[in-house]
Design an enzyme around this catalytic site. Structure first.
Site, PDB file in Angstrom:
ATOM      1  N   GLY A 325      -5.774  -5.892 -10.773  1.00  5.50           N
ATOM      2  CA  GLY A 325      -4.520  -5.485 -10.157  1.00  5.50           C
ATOM      3  C   GLY A 325      -4.183  -6.267  -8.891  1.00  5.50           C
ATOM      4  N   PRO A 326      -2.881  -6.566  -8.684  1.00  4.80           N
ATOM      5  CA  PRO A 326      -1.723  -6.199  -9.500  1.00  4.80           C
ATOM      6  C   PRO A 326      -1.399  -7.177 -10.628  1.00  4.80           C
ATOM      7  CG  PRO A 326      -0.971  -7.212  -7.478  1.00  4.80           C
ATOM      8  CD  PRO A 326      -2.470  -7.141  -7.372  1.00  4.80           C
ATOM      9  N   CYS A 446      -9.927 -12.659  -0.430  1.00  5.06           N
ATOM     10  CA  CYS A 446      -8.871 -13.190   0.440  1.00  5.06           C
ATOM     11  C   CYS A 446      -9.242 -12.814   1.873  1.00  5.06           C
ATOM     12  CB  CYS A 446      -7.518 -12.615   0.057  1.00  5.06           C
ATOM     13  SG  CYS A 446      -6.153 -13.426   0.947  1.00  5.06           S
TER      14      CYS A 446
END
Length: 521
Positions: A325-326, A446
């Site tokens: 996701g997403p 990230c």
């Protein structure tokens, strides 16, 4: 003579009985209380009849977004487009609202430090709506080409229209104090006498101290000079370029180029733009072209291209996106899988986000992918030695995407790093159970924080003796257009660090994506 002076002069005449129709009687309100006629009362220099009493739509949009972020934990990048459409802003006003919104959020730490010097009480005691209005005003005064009188008048008018007449007086008084000095002078005063480089950088570049400290540690861990911290923090405060990716074999960027996009310089099938309404592009609406940061594109392509020695099932490789996701990386991986004749399972624990994954994959042939709703930590036990390539895009603090989600720097806490650590390790452990011998797992975050990146990989690998760390920098170079994005990531004296790669906003103009590639022997 100003209106304020004129008002006082007339009032003095009335009090002395020298004219007017008040007969020298002091004015009282309906309850019989004497009205406040103090000469120290804060007012604008504009006559009452000329003061702005309505909210400028662009500033109102910025205020509403800041309110949603503050009060509802909303993400600005999701709220802003809906508010722009709701208020019918044209392109110019939408650009103003965007700059005002993101600028006020990014520089919130610096602006709050300035406001602390101009408000007679702790900022925590201010009504949150007033504080958001003040931040909008400060950004106009400190960082935008808005005349001082316009910034004051329009921000006070916004406060009067949406908060109230009383608070607008406070907003006016505080912003006048702010406007008395320019940003360099404020920064000089705020940092005067400080010897701690982290504290100084925190104030000057509007990052919490713990984030500044963690970024410095990450630079050093990847063999970079700690002096790069200034460039890194400055890059976090720059407006990001919009990155598009055309799904391989499915999408086409010609429409984007006709609309003014330029070819991406870091990765194939990508395009760059400073913004605009992407929904006007048919290729974006049909999903064959997607918005995706170049760093995300690179790590997905690196996993898809790296050499494996596992045996495909009936000649077909089986791929897994463990935390899909997403759906951005899942869509790119699925398109790459389709080109290679592979099949991918996209796993997502949240039902809502699993639906988003299905929507993201809709442009890819349906026989190439399947979406699973479930806990990724269970897949290793349920499907051991089952997949050739696995992406673990682990939940993290998102410190590598502060350009795109500026509110995250104020929302995240150091304790979040420790809380996410066990989950990150469990997901990577599950992936290593699920990958075939000879297959490869890509661990991606990230975030450049060492506790979310290097430490996780080393801790998990330490518990097994059948794992090999591949050269992630070389894998990134192999799929990049510049062929040198991995350069400088392998200077550490620790051997394991030499094979893990970290992208940087100030070097690669991408999000700070981390990549480790692990092969099961």
């Amino acid at each position: 003579m100003t209106s304020e002076q004129g008002g006082r002069s007339s009032h003095q005449s009335n009090r002395s009985g020298q004219g007017g129709n008040s007969g020298g009687v002091r004015r009282r309100d309906d309850a019989g209380r004497e009205r406040n006629r103090s000469t120290t009362r804060n007012r604008t220099d504009t006559a009452p009849g000329q003061r702005t009493r309505v909210a400028d739509p662009a500033r109102l949009v910025a205020f509403e977004v800041l309110r949603a972020v503050s009060a509802d934990d909303a993400y600005a990048n999701l709220v802003l487009p809906t508010r722009i459409r709701r208020h019918g802003l044209d392109r110019r006003d939408a650009g103003f609202a965007t700059e005002l919104t993101y600028g006020a959020l990014r520089a919130q730490g610096t602006y709050d430090a300035i406001l602390t010097q101009c408000v007679d009480r702790p900022l925590s005691e201010l009504d949150p709506a007033i504080l958001d209005a003040l931040r909008i005003g400060v950004h106009q005064l400190m960082a935008m080409r808005v005349p001082t009188h316009a910034a004051l008048d329009q921000t006070v008018g916004l406060a009067r229209a949406v908060i109230g007449a009383g608070p607008s007086g406070l907003v006016n008084a505080v912003l006048r104090k702010v406007a008395a000095k320019e940003l360099p002078q404020w920064l000089s005063e705020l940092t005067e006498g400080l010897s701690d480089d982290v504290k100084i950088a925190s104030i000057e570049h509007s990052h919490p101290e713990w984030i500044v400290r963690s970024m410095r540690q990450a630079l050093v861990a990847h063999g970079r000079d700690v002096s790069e911290i200034t460039a890194l923090l400055e890059a976090d405060n720059e407006a990001p370029v919009v990155n598009l990716v055309a799904l391989p074999g499915l999408g086409d960027l010609s429409e984007a180029f006709e609309a003014g996009f330029t070819p991406g310089e870091l990765v194939a099938d990508s395009a760059l733009s400073s913004g605009g309404d992407l929904s006007r592009l048919e290729s974006v609406r049909d999903g064959s072209v997607r918005v995706q940061d170049a760093g995300s594109q690179l790590v997905a392509r690196a996993l898809a291209a790296v050499e494996i020695t596992s045996e495909p099932n009936d000649g077909e490789e089986r791929w897994l996106d463990l935390c899909a996701g997403p759906g951005g990386k899942a869509a790119l991986l699925a398109a790459l899988a389709a080109e290679k004749g592979a099949w991918i399972l996209a796993n997502e624990p949240s039902v809502h986000r699993a639906k988003l994954v299905s929507q993201a994959l809709a442009a890819v042939p349906a026989d190439t992918w399947t979406v699973r709703t479930g806990d990724g930590r269970d897949i290793g036990k349920e499907h051991p030695d089952a997949f050739d390539r696995i992406l673990v895009d682990a939940p993290c603090t998102g410190l590598g995407a502060l350009r795109r989600r500026p509110e995250s720097r104020w929302r995240r806490k150091l304790s979040d790093v420790a809380e996410l650590g066990p989950l990150q390790r469990e997901l990577l452990t599950s992936a290593l159970q699920a990958v075939k011998p000879g297959g490869v797992v890509a661990y991606v975050t990230c975030s450049p924080h060492v506790a979310e990146t290097i430490a996780v990989v080393e801790d998990v690998m330490r518990k097994r003796d059948d794992l090999e760390l591949l050269d992630a920098g070389a894998a990134l170079d192999a799929v990049s257009l510049s062929h040198n994005v991995g350069a400088g990531n392998a200077a550490s004296a620790v051997p394991a660090h030499q094979k893990m790669a970290q992208l940087w906003p100030h070097i690669h103009q991408s999000d700070a994506m981390f990549l480790a590639l692990i092969r099961k022997n």
